[in-house]
Structure formats: structure tokens, C-alpha cells
Write a protein that holds these residues in place. Structure first.
Motif, mmCIF file in Angstrom:
data_model
loop_
_atom_site.group_PDB
_atom_site.id
_atom_site.type_symbol
_atom_site.label_atom_id
_atom_site.label_comp_id
_atom_site.label_asym_id
_atom_site.label_seq_id
_atom_site.Cartn_x
_atom_site.Cartn_y
_atom_site.Cartn_z
ATOM 1 N N VAL A 16 25.304 1.061 -31.484
ATOM 2 C CA VAL A 16 25.238 1.124 -30.055
ATOM 3 C C VAL A 16 26.140 -0.177 -29.394
ATOM 4 O O VAL A 16 26.319 0.075 -27.934
ATOM 5 N N ASN A 36 26.447 6.566 -18.951
ATOM 6 C CA ASN A 36 25.239 6.467 -19.899
ATOM 7 C C ASN A 36 25.695 6.411 -21.362
ATOM 8 O O ASN A 36 26.629 7.093 -21.694
ATOM 9 N N GLY A 37 24.824 5.700 -21.980
ATOM 10 C CA GLY A 37 25.109 5.313 -23.582
ATOM 11 C C GLY A 37 26.186 4.206 -23.769
ATOM 12 O O GLY A 37 26.478 4.185 -24.857
ATOM 13 N N THR A 42 20.535 -1.356 -23.535
ATOM 14 C CA THR A 42 20.576 -2.139 -24.926
ATOM 15 C C THR A 42 20.632 -3.526 -24.643
ATOM 16 O O THR A 42 19.727 -4.508 -25.421
ATOM 17 N N ASP A 202 31.076 2.762 -24.614
ATOM 18 C CA ASP A 202 30.682 3.094 -26.124
ATOM 19 C C ASP A 202 30.253 1.849 -26.853
ATOM 20 O O ASP A 202 30.596 1.334 -27.874
#
Lengths: 284, 285
Positions: A16, A36-37, A42, A202
């Protein structure tokens, strides 16, 4: 100084974050921007030492894996969805947090006032709305007057007025040696709060730029529809064109093509030309 | 602005703050009250029924009362310890409160130890309530002469509770879903309280297990070790257990007590250590 070097995080083998590197100097404010993501949260969680990862994260020269406790004493963290012990009241939550930071509880009263939560001090946290919880999160983060503020979508649950108040407060807290790291989807907020934007996609850093450049790089433009007295329209149009704006007549006013962060500047140009603005709309 | 200074990884003040909060949370938890009231109520009822009057029934009345109490502890204390422990880490992770806690300048060891001690204190309070109600009834009925044995059973119950809490936290350290943790804890409870005993008996019958192996298989179960350790308090001998009891008494003699208590203490230390290791080294928050 915060130094992130080749940070890679995998969940069940799926990466991630991939080789993310960035540095944040004392006094600098940086936005982590991305869909998002993209990996923004993180990175924040790795900086706090909540996750296991490959690579290095150092705060003030100390490895977050070995000195997490010490590093967290320097960080005020506001999560996107703050979770508290629901049975504790607002005051008890701040008292508990103050105890863990070895801070006098008088400071809790100060931060309650700072985020305008005084009237809710006796309420159980479980009874608070999302916006009030987010303000409590900010109060907890400010308790220790930390040199680093780590804010994960700090205004995502707030209404317009509370959002503006929070942005104003964060603007006041900026500066000096304090580092501000914020993840946000609000371009205006980013423009007001940070010096630099790190764009992620990404799990990879794809760009770094000044906040003023972000809208353009992302292809985001706005139309500012300024309503004026008919006699003022030619004066405003000339002033805007002279300042480099693409402006033309539209009904009872002018339509100005602006980058999201330049809306205020366009208004300043019109006011500077001695024109009274009757109303204002933003079209996207 | 406050810049951090180096602090030791485990500070007593931090541990106490977290333990106090855990204790307060447990006391506010309706399940905890349900267990505590059920335990205290049943302990009182069983003691009343088993001890009609020690003056009339003589010394054996305490034995009846104590064996009822031990049977109750065997059932309820592991259930309380396992379920409380199972909710400790997984529940906080599921609700996200573990991140709130760990966003403070505390180490994972402090968080773990604080949670364990807070929950252990809550369990101790519940056990004290149960033994308190049984103790009051015992004294009222003239059984005060057995206070030493009574205290020994209470202390062994606390050790059993600490062990089961550790096993619960071990389960909790390996999942971030409270439902899975609670379900697994219930299976462990079933295994230790019911299936363990039956399993040992079944294996013994099917495989002609030597009596020594049979004894060790039984005492490896902390609930069984607790039962045997308490049995010596009021029966004075394990001969009532048949060949395994006779083997234990013949082989270990006066060291048997120490062996059984050591097994219980190992069941406190080993699961807690593994759970601590998992939480501090292996788990994403």
C-alpha cells in the motif's frame, strides 16, 4: 526534522506504500494529497509507530520503531475518525490524556476553550456528534503543545462554520518551529495551511509542488461569477485582465477563470479597482 | 511547544493510569456486574445449602461448602477471566480506541501491563465479592475455624483468574475482531472446563495410559490443577481421586502442593508473556 526513507508497507503481501521518501523540516507545513487508498493515512500511522513497515522513519533523528514512546510525546495526532472511550466524559477524556502526558489538568481547561468545547465538558464522549468528536480530537492533540501536529483529514466531519474555525485555529498554530502535516481533500484548506504538497497515488509519491500549483497540476479550475453594478463591469474586467486573469462579461457581472487557490486574489483585484462586489458565486 | 525528552519504556505512573482506567471501564461494564453478582449470589446460596449448621454437622460441613465453592469457581472464574481478557486487546482494536491510547507517549508494554493489571484488579474484586458472601455465611454458621483453608481457596481462585485472564489476552492478541476473540475464548473455556477432563479420561481408557501420564495430563489443565490444589485444603489427601491421586501422593508427597501451585503460576506467566510479545512486537494497531 522528519525523515521518511524508502517506506514500504504491505498488508497481506499487497503493497500500500512503495519506497516513499520525504523530509519535513522544522517549521514546515506539508500536505499529503491523494485519492482514497493513495496511502496518506498509512504514512501517518507509520510516523506514529502504529504499523510495522520496511524502510526508515525518523523524527528528530530518532527511529520511530525504537523510540516510539519518546517520539509520540512530540506529536499531536488527530485521526480522521477519532475513537475515544465512549463512557468517559469530555473532561475525563482530557484528564486521562493529560495524565498519560504528565501534564497539569489546568491545561485541559485551556484546550477545551481553544476548541470551543467547554459547554460539552460533562457529556459522555459516546453522545457527541462527529464534529464535536473531531474537535475533541484536536483538543487532545493540542494538550501537550507538541512541536509536530499530525492531522488526518482534520475537518472531514465538521460543518462549514466549525471547519472555518478549525482552519483559522490551525493557521494560528502554524509557524515557529512547529511542523504541520495534514492530509486533506480540501484544496482551499491546503492552500491556507501548508507550504508544500506531496501528491500520492497508489502508494507512490508522484509529485511535489507548492499549494498554489496543485489545482492547476490536477487540472482543477473554477469559475468565479462576480455580480456587480452595470457601470462597474468594464472597470472590473479591465483590472482582472491586467492582472493576468481570463475574465469576460456574463449577465450582470463578470465570469473569471481561476485556479481554486486564486479566488481570493481575484476578489482583491476587483476591490482594489474601487468596485463594490454585490454578490459572488463559485462554479466548478 | 514541548519537545520530548527520553523516558524509560515502562513507567509505573503510566501503568497505574491505564490500569485505573481499565478497572473503571470493567466496573461500568454490565457483563462484569452480571458475572460478579451471579458469582456472589451462587457462592452465598451454595454455602447456605452446604452448611446448614457446622455445630450440628461438624467438621465435614466445611468440606461440603468448600467443594461446592470450588465447583463454582471452576465454572465461573475461567469464564470471567477468558472473556474479559479476550475483549481487552481485540475489543479496543475493533473500536479504534487502541490507537487513541497509543497516540500518547506510552510504550506498548505499558499499555499491555496496564490493561492486564486493571482487568486483574476487576476480577479480584468480583472474586472477593463471591468469597466475601460465602465467608460471611460460613462465619455466621460457626465455620470460622476453617478460615485458613477458606483463604487458601480464595488465593488459588485469584491465581486461576489471573491465568485465565492471560489466556484470554493471548487469544485477543491474535485477532482484531472482538467477536472472534470472544468465540475463541468460549471454546477455550469449554475445552478447559469440560472437554479437557473428558479427553483425558477417554484417552486413558482408549490407550491404557500409565497412571503417571494420566496424572500429568490432568494437571496440565489449569482448571484441574486448581481443583486438585484446593482439594488438599479440605480433604487433606488426593486418595479420593483413585489410582492417579494415590500415584500423586506417593510420588510427590509434600511437594505435591508446590507442584500444583507451580503449574497454576506457569499458566499465569506463559500466556501473558506470549500475549505481551505478540502485542509489542508483532501486531499492527
Amino acid at each position: 526534522m522528519i525523515r521518511v526513507q524508502d517506506l514500504t508497507k504491505r498488508y497481506s503481501g499487497t503493497p500500500v506504500l512503495r519506497d516513499v521518501s520525504l523530509e519535513i523540516a522544522p517549521g514546515e507545513s506539508v500536505a499529503l494529497w491523494g485519492p482514497n487508498g493513495a496511502g496518506k493515512t498509512t504514512i501517518v500511522l507509520c510516523m506514529l509507530g502504529f504499523l510495522h513497515f520496511d524502510g526508515d522513519v525518523e523524527v528528530f533523528g530518532k527511529d520511530v520503531r525504537r523510540c516510539g514512546k519518546e517520539i509520540r510525546a512530540s506529536i499531536g495526532y488527530v485521526p480522521q475518525q477519532p475513537s475515544f472511550y465512549d463512557d468517559l466524559t469530555v473532561a475525563e477524556t482530557l484528564g486521562f490524556s493529560a495524565d498519560l502526558r504528565s501534564i497539569e489538568t489546568a491545561r485541559a481547561e485551556e484546550v477545551l476553550a481553544l476548541v470551543d468545547l467547554e459547554e460539552h465538558r460533562g457529556k459522555p464522549v459516546g453522545a457527541l456528534s462527529g464534529g464535536l468528536r473531531q474537535r475533541l480530537g484536536l483538543a487532545v492533540a493540542l494538550l501537550g503543545d507538541p512541536p509536530i501536529l499530525l492531522l488526518d483529514e482534520p475537518t472531514s466531519n465538521l460543518d462549514a462554520a466549525a471547519r472555518q474555525a478549525t482552519v483559522n485555529l490551525l493557521e494560528e498554530l502554524r509557524g515557529g518551529d512547529r511542523m504541520l502535516i495534514v492530509t486533506s481533500h480540501h484544496l482551499e484548506e491546503v492552500s491556507m495551511l501548508v507550504d508544500r504538497v506531496v501528491v500520492l497515488d497508489d502508494g507512490v509519491v508522484v509529485d511535489e509542488c507548492a499549494p498554489a500549483e496543485l489545482g492547476e497540476r490536477l487540472g482543477l479550475r473554477s469559475w468565479l461569477h462576480v455580480l456587480l453594478d452595470p457601470d462597474d463591469v468594464p472597470v472590473a474586467t479591465s483590472a482582472l485582465t491586467a492582472s493576468g486573469f481570463n475574465a469576460h462579461l456574463n449577465g450582470r457581472g463578470v465570469l473569471v477563470d481561476v485556479a481554486p487557490e486564486d479566488k481570493a486574489k481575484a476578489v482583491e483585484v476587483i476591490s482594489g479597482a474601487g468596485v463594490t462586489i454585490r454578490d459572488l458565486e463559485v462554479w466548478r | 511547544m514541548t519537545v520530548a525528552v527520553a523516558r524509560p519504556q515502562i513507567e509505573a505512573g503510566t501503568v497505574v493510569t491505564i490500569a485505573r482506567k481499565e478497572l473503571r471501564d470493567s466496573v461500568r461494564n454490565k457483563w462484569f456486574w452480571l458475572y460478579a453478582i451471579a458469582f456472589a449470589g451462587l457462592a452465598g446460596v451454595l454455602t447456605t445449602l452446604a452448611l446448614p449448621s457446622a455445630r450440628v454437622a461438624g467438621y465435614g460441613a466445611f468440606g461440603r461448602s468448600a467443594s461446592s465453592l470450588v465447583a463454582l469457581v471452576q465454572l465461573i472464574v475461567p469464564l470471567m477471566g477468558l472473556t474479559l481478557g479476550a475483549q481487552a486487546l481485540a475489543g479496543q482494536q475493533e473500536r479504534g480506541t487502541i490507537r487513541f491510547l497509543m497516540s500518547h507517549p506510552i510504550s506498548r508494554s505499558e499499555a499491555f501491563i496496564g490493561m492486564y493489571l486493571g482487568l486483574a484488579a476487576a476480577l479480584s474484586a468480583a472474586i472477593a465479592a463471591g468469597f466475601g458472601s460465602a465467608g460471611v455465611i460460613t462465619v455466621m454458621r460457626g465455620g470460622a475455624a476453617d478460615a485458613g483453608s477458606f483463604a487458601r481457596i480464595a488465593i488459588l481462585s485469584w491465581i486461576l483468574a489471573a491465568a485465565m485472564l492471560g489466556v484470554g489476552m493471548l487469544v485477543s492478541a491474535f485477532t482484531s475482531r472482538s467477536g472472534v476473540a470472544s468465540g475463541s475464548a468460549l471454546f477455550v473455556w469449554l475445552g478447559l472446563v469440560f472437554l479437557g477432563d473428558l479427553g483425558v479420561m477417554g484417552t486413558a481408557l482408549a490407550t491404557d495410559l500409565p497412571v503417571g501420564a494420566l496424572f500429568f495430563s490432568a494437571v496440565a489443565n489449569p482448571v484441574e490443577a486448581f481443583r486438585l490444589a484446593t482439594l488438599t485444603s479440605f480433604e487433606g489427601s488426593l486418595d479420593v481421586l483413585g489410582p492417579a491421586g494415590t500415584y500423586a501422593v506417593d510420588s510427590f508427597g509434600s511437594a505435591l502442593d508446590a507442584l500444583l501451585i507451580s503449574v497454576l503460576i506457569l499458566w499465569v506467566i506463559v500466556p501473558v508473556t506470549i500475549a505481551w510479545y505478540r502485542f509489542t512486537r508483532g501486531k499492527d494497531l
